[in-house]
Design a protein around this motif. Structure first.
Motif, PDB file in Angstrom:
ATOM      1  N   SER A   9      91.903  20.938 -30.811  1.00  0.00           N
ATOM      2  CA  SER A   9      92.022  19.760 -31.661  1.00  0.00           C
ATOM      3  C   SER A   9      92.613  18.581 -30.888  1.00  0.00           C
ATOM      4  CB  SER A   9      92.901  20.071 -32.869  1.00  0.00           C
ATOM      5  OG  SER A   9      93.150  18.909 -33.613  1.00  0.00           O
ATOM      6  N   ASP A  10      92.271  17.375 -31.327  1.00  0.00           N
ATOM      7  CA  ASP A  10      92.875  16.166 -30.758  1.00  0.00           C
ATOM      8  C   ASP A  10      94.288  15.953 -31.294  1.00  0.00           C
ATOM      9  OD1 ASP A  10      90.631  15.569 -29.248  1.00  0.00           O
ATOM     10  OD2 ASP A  10      89.757  14.274 -30.790  1.00  0.00           O
ATOM     11  N   GLU A  11      94.617  16.629 -32.423  1.00  0.00           N
ATOM     12  CA  GLU A  11      95.949  16.502 -32.999  1.00  0.00           C
ATOM     13  C   GLU A  11      96.941  17.294 -32.157  1.00  0.00           C
ATOM     14  OE1 GLU A  11      97.984  16.696 -37.371  1.00  0.00           O
ATOM     15  OE2 GLU A  11      96.535  18.260 -36.908  1.00  0.00           O
ATOM     16  N   ALA A  12      98.076  16.685 -31.888  1.00  0.00           N
ATOM     17  CA  ALA A  12      99.109  17.333 -31.073  1.00  0.00           C
ATOM     18  C   ALA A  12      99.527  18.670 -31.696  1.00  0.00           C
ATOM     19  CB  ALA A  12     100.318  16.416 -30.945  1.00  0.00           C
ATOM     20  N   ILE A  13      99.786  19.645 -30.856  1.00  0.00           N
ATOM     21  CA  ILE A  13     100.137  20.987 -31.330  1.00  0.00           C
ATOM     22  C   ILE A  13     101.415  20.957 -32.154  1.00  0.00           C
ATOM     23  CG2 ILE A  13     100.831  23.302 -30.599  1.00  0.00           C
ATOM     24  CD1 ILE A  13      98.808  23.016 -28.291  1.00  0.00           C
ATOM     25  N   TYR A  14     102.402  20.162 -31.751  1.00  0.00           N
ATOM     26  CA  TYR A  14     103.647  20.110 -32.524  1.00  0.00           C
ATOM     27  C   TYR A  14     103.391  19.576 -33.928  1.00  0.00           C
ATOM     28  CZ  TYR A  14     104.435  15.049 -32.095  1.00  0.00           C
ATOM     29  OH  TYR A  14     104.339  13.690 -32.208  1.00  0.00           O
ATOM     30  N   MET A  15     102.452  18.623 -34.075  1.00  0.00           N
ATOM     31  CA  MET A  15     102.118  18.106 -35.407  1.00  0.00           C
ATOM     32  C   MET A  15     101.355  19.155 -36.213  1.00  0.00           C
ATOM     33  SD  MET A  15     103.537  15.295 -36.018  1.00  0.00           S
ATOM     34  CE  MET A  15     102.758  15.097 -37.598  1.00  0.00           C
ATOM     35  N   GLN A  16     100.451  19.869 -35.574  1.00  0.00           N
ATOM     36  CA  GLN A  16      99.738  20.946 -36.267  1.00  0.00           C
ATOM     37  C   GLN A  16     100.738  21.978 -36.786  1.00  0.00           C
ATOM     38  OE1 GLN A  16      96.133  22.711 -34.560  1.00  0.00           O
ATOM     39  NE2 GLN A  16      96.249  21.153 -32.953  1.00  0.00           N
ATOM     40  N   LEU A  17     101.701  22.346 -35.942  1.00  0.00           N
ATOM     41  CA  LEU A  17     102.695  23.344 -36.336  1.00  0.00           C
ATOM     42  C   LEU A  17     103.535  22.841 -37.505  1.00  0.00           C
ATOM     43  CD1 LEU A  17     104.182  26.000 -36.030  1.00  0.00           C
ATOM     44  CD2 LEU A  17     105.503  24.966 -34.155  1.00  0.00           C
ATOM     45  N   SER A  18     104.035  21.614 -37.417  1.00  0.00           N
ATOM     46  CA  SER A  18     104.858  21.098 -38.517  1.00  0.00           C
ATOM     47  C   SER A  18     104.027  20.971 -39.793  1.00  0.00           C
ATOM     48  CB  SER A  18     105.527  19.775 -38.147  1.00  0.00           C
ATOM     49  OG  SER A  18     104.585  18.751 -37.964  1.00  0.00           O
ATOM     50  N   ASN A  19     102.777  20.537 -39.691  1.00  0.00           N
ATOM     51  CA  ASN A  19     101.910  20.442 -40.872  1.00  0.00           C
ATOM     52  C   ASN A  19     101.623  21.818 -41.472  1.00  0.00           C
ATOM     53  OD1 ASN A  19     101.778  17.649 -40.744  1.00  0.00           O
ATOM     54  ND2 ASN A  19      99.857  17.631 -39.604  1.00  0.00           N
ATOM     55  N   GLN A  20     101.432  22.819 -40.630  1.00  0.00           N
ATOM     56  CA  GLN A  20     101.178  24.171 -41.128  1.00  0.00           C
ATOM     57  C   GLN A  20     102.401  24.712 -41.872  1.00  0.00           C
ATOM     58  OE1 GLN A  20      98.337  26.260 -40.964  1.00  0.00           O
ATOM     59  NE2 GLN A  20      97.390  24.288 -40.531  1.00  0.00           N
ATOM     60  N   ILE A  21     103.580  24.411 -41.386  1.00  0.00           N
ATOM     61  CA  ILE A  21     104.801  24.859 -42.058  1.00  0.00           C
ATOM     62  C   ILE A  21     104.941  24.147 -43.401  1.00  0.00           C
ATOM     63  CG2 ILE A  21     107.337  24.839 -41.925  1.00  0.00           C
ATOM     64  CD1 ILE A  21     106.939  25.416 -38.860  1.00  0.00           C
ATOM     65  N   ILE A  22     104.629  22.863 -43.447  1.00  0.00           N
ATOM     66  CA  ILE A  22     104.666  22.129 -44.719  1.00  0.00           C
ATOM     67  C   ILE A  22     103.675  22.738 -45.710  1.00  0.00           C
ATOM     68  CG2 ILE A  22     104.145  19.915 -45.825  1.00  0.00           C
ATOM     69  CD1 ILE A  22     105.299  18.606 -43.200  1.00  0.00           C
ATOM     70  N   LEU A  23     102.486  23.112 -45.242  1.00  0.00           N
ATOM     71  CA  LEU A  23     101.505  23.767 -46.124  1.00  0.00           C
ATOM     72  C   LEU A  23     102.038  25.100 -46.634  1.00  0.00           C
ATOM     73  CD1 LEU A  23      98.184  23.014 -44.210  1.00  0.00           C
ATOM     74  CD2 LEU A  23      98.854  22.126 -46.455  1.00  0.00           C
ATOM     75  N   GLU A  24     102.728  25.844 -45.784  1.00  0.00           N
ATOM     76  CA  GLU A  24     103.316  27.124 -46.202  1.00  0.00           C
ATOM     77  C   GLU A  24     104.363  26.901 -47.297  1.00  0.00           C
ATOM     78  OE1 GLU A  24     102.686  30.502 -44.875  1.00  0.00           O
ATOM     79  OE2 GLU A  24     100.879  29.340 -44.436  1.00  0.00           O
ATOM     80  N   ILE A  25     105.129  25.821 -47.179  1.00  0.00           N
ATOM     81  CA  ILE A  25     106.116  25.487 -48.212  1.00  0.00           C
ATOM     82  C   ILE A  25     105.402  25.113 -49.506  1.00  0.00           C
ATOM     83  CG2 ILE A  25     107.918  23.852 -48.903  1.00  0.00           C
ATOM     84  CD1 ILE A  25     108.592  23.630 -45.839  1.00  0.00           C
ATOM     85  N   ALA A  26     104.380  24.272 -49.402  1.00  0.00           N
ATOM     86  CA  ALA A  26     103.648  23.819 -50.589  1.00  0.00           C
ATOM     87  C   ALA A  26     102.990  24.979 -51.322  1.00  0.00           C
ATOM     88  CB  ALA A  26     102.595  22.786 -50.197  1.00  0.00           C
ATOM     89  N   MET A  27     102.562  25.995 -50.582  1.00  0.00           N
ATOM     90  CA  MET A  27     101.913  27.144 -51.207  1.00  0.00           C
ATOM     91  C   MET A  27     102.907  28.249 -51.560  1.00  0.00           C
ATOM     92  SD  MET A  27      98.236  27.346 -49.293  1.00  0.00           S
ATOM     93  CE  MET A  27      98.627  26.826 -47.646  1.00  0.00           C
TER      94      MET A  27
END
Length: 124
Positions: A9-27
């Motif tokens: 992905s063009d998205e930085a890995i640290y942003m992907q990781l933080s976004n994935q954790i936010i999704l885990e919280i939301a779910m």
């Protein structure tokens, strides 16, 4: 915890990781008070540099999703400042909606999409 990091992905890995954790919280797969793996454990789990994980955790802390405890590490701690969260959401949404309008996405299509996303969170 399920993390879907796309190394191409063009998205930085640290942003992907933080976004994935936010999704885990939301779910509700991560909840208030849960500990995240240590920086070293998370880096080993995903196969990335520890500095990348540290940067993701720092972003999560700055955004009010985690607190850092010297003994327990990164702890899920959802920021209760709703007004700030709504303003941040408004700013992000303004750009997303502008992009959609440029591509002729209608108000109805946006509402359907938002409803579908909320439905996904409520099912989990």
């Amino acid at each position: 915890m399920y993390l879907d990091i796309d190394f191409n992905s063009d998205e930085a890995i640290y942003m992907q990781l933080s976004n994935q954790i936010i999704l885990e919280i939301a779910m509700a797969r991560l909840q208030e008070g849960d500990s995240l793996p240590s920086v070293r454990q998370m880096a080993d789990l995903i196969g990335i540099n520890m500095h990348t994980v540290n940067k993701a955790y720092t972003v999560l802390r700055q955004d009010g999703f985690v607190t850092i405890d010297r003994r327990r590490g990164a702890i899920i701690s959802i920021d209760a400042d709703k007004r700030r969260a709504l303003e941040e959401m408004r700013e992000n949404l303004a750009v997303i909606l502008a992009r959609g309008l440029c591509r002729n996405i209608s108000r109805e299509e946006v509402h359907e999409l938002v409803d579908a996303v909320f439905d996904d969170y409520e099912k989990k």
